[in-house]
Enzyme design. Sequence first.
Site, mmCIF file in Angstrom:
data_model
loop_
_atom_site.group_PDB
_atom_site.id
_atom_site.type_symbol
_atom_site.label_atom_id
_atom_site.label_comp_id
_atom_site.label_asym_id
_atom_site.label_seq_id
_atom_site.Cartn_x
_atom_site.Cartn_y
_atom_site.Cartn_z
ATOM 1 N N SER A 186 11.911 -1.356 12.262
ATOM 2 C CA SER A 186 11.030 -0.197 12.181
ATOM 3 C C SER A 186 11.698 0.889 11.337
ATOM 4 O O SER A 186 12.096 0.618 10.215
ATOM 5 C CB SER A 186 10.684 0.292 13.591
ATOM 6 O OG SER A 186 9.590 1.155 13.563
ATOM 7 N N ASP A 437 1.342 -6.685 13.522
ATOM 8 C CA ASP A 437 1.971 -5.380 13.670
ATOM 9 C C ASP A 437 1.205 -4.358 12.836
ATOM 10 O O ASP A 437 1.074 -4.527 11.618
ATOM 11 C CB ASP A 437 3.424 -5.478 13.202
ATOM 12 C CG ASP A 437 4.133 -4.135 13.189
ATOM 13 O OD1 ASP A 437 3.624 -3.185 13.824
ATOM 14 O OD2 ASP A 437 5.198 -4.052 12.559
ATOM 15 N N HIS A 462 5.807 -6.376 15.983
ATOM 16 C CA HIS A 462 6.799 -5.430 15.488
ATOM 17 C C HIS A 462 8.229 -5.940 15.727
ATOM 18 O O HIS A 462 8.636 -6.136 16.869
ATOM 19 C CB HIS A 462 6.581 -4.091 16.184
ATOM 20 C CG HIS A 462 7.100 -2.908 15.439
ATOM 21 N ND1 HIS A 462 6.781 -2.652 14.121
ATOM 22 C CD2 HIS A 462 7.912 -1.883 15.818
ATOM 23 C CE1 HIS A 462 7.366 -1.531 13.730
ATOM 24 N NE2 HIS A 462 8.067 -1.051 14.738
#
Length: 504
Positions: A186, A437, A462
């Site tokens: 991320s 995601d 994710h």
Amino acid sequence: MAIVFAFLWFSFFTLLSCSVSIAKIGPAFPSSLIRPEQLSQLATKNQLYQTKYFTQILDHFNFNPQSYHTFQQRYLINDSYWGGAHKNAPIFVYTGNEGDIEWFAQNTGFLFETAPDFKALLVFIEHRFYGKSMPFGGNKDIAYTNASTLGYLSSTQALADYATLITDLKKNLTATESPVIVFGGSYGGMLAAWFRLKYPHITIGALASSSPILHFLNVTSPYSFNNIVSHDFRSESESCYKVIKGSWQQIEDRANQQGGLDVLRKSFRICKKVDIVYLESWLLTALTYTAMTDYPTPSNFLNPLPAYPVKQMCKAIDDPSTGNDTFAKLYGAANIYYNSSGSATCFDLEDNSDPHGLSGWSWQACTEMIMPTGGNTEESIFPASEWLYENRASYCKNMFEIEPRPNWITTEFGGKDIYRALKRFGSNIIFFNGLRDPWSGGGVLKNISKSIVAIVANEGAHHVDLRFSSKEDPEWLKDVRKQEVNIIKTWISQYYSDSEYFPS
């Protein structure tokens, strides 16, 4: 009314939008129900890592007296598998996200599971202004006082922190010839990719998992994020999708009726008097974060969730026992995210506790991380709305008395022409993205060159590749990890080969 934002890796980035009440608040982070992976005791007993601190400079880019102030930056280290400096064994570094580094370390099993094969040293570096890496004497209240103190919180300062710490650590370990690979998921994945681009003399490669480096103004559509959330639910059940899509107007209509707020409070088991904005944000949070963490095995990263939680939410919504009661259906879905144990008797929608120290992201989302995600088309499961930069700017002005710089990240690191630019000068980056995601819309989804590789998983969520593995992992996920390991082995082999021809 003060607006409280809580953010994960991602991100979890703010969903500021406009037009409808659901968008007046970003999805509140349900911290009262969050439990990190149940590894804290394991970390102590099995010594997953040791905690150390590095004296870090406050400002890497200026030379005024204030710049030379220092703070203690936390990092975690595990040398259990390391082959040692005498063998130039590799060093795997995790570029810390917007929160407590222990939480991320305990949820990044990929590094612990691959380190023995590589004989790698593991290092997890905490991001400045998060966790215990707090400038201004380690006092968060002082560090977060205003724009004058928070002004030292930026991605470029964080990258320089990592460069400085890694360089010093290698020197102290007499490991200056050990190759460094950086990893992140991320926002941490964005930092890993940017670190490889900015400091190629320090790291030989980067694994950037679910890193939306293209999710910026005028690069990625502000409708992309919620389009993917909507697709995730619609792919499981058309009726589920329609119930969610139609529920917002029903909630608004009921709230406007005499006694309607009390009906909503009872329907959703809310502890206190209902504020319609908080209720809608609570539901949006559950739907969004469930889509992000739609993992193929049970997880406990945000909240305890079953395998394939989107499917489980839709099963709850499609449960025939709820008849035509939309609120009962939505409550059943929200329960999957907020109450998997069944122990919660009611929910406090105004609990703003922050157990993982994520609050600094509101500053970053108001300065350089302007990532448009709140737009909704007519097909969205959320009410149709535009994402307007003016709304973000207004919030940031009220909150911090600052004006965002929406184009700074793409100026500093590249954006619109990144494929062409990186093909000319970049190398050795793996971009992993799972198409379930919502952040994948801002990810690198195609190979840029032979050594800048995109691994895309249709069923991936994710940074699923960085999680601890499970015997129930599907074959596609095992294949993703094998690809990543093989590519990293190639980088390291090439480094050793180059070292023979170009000794330092």
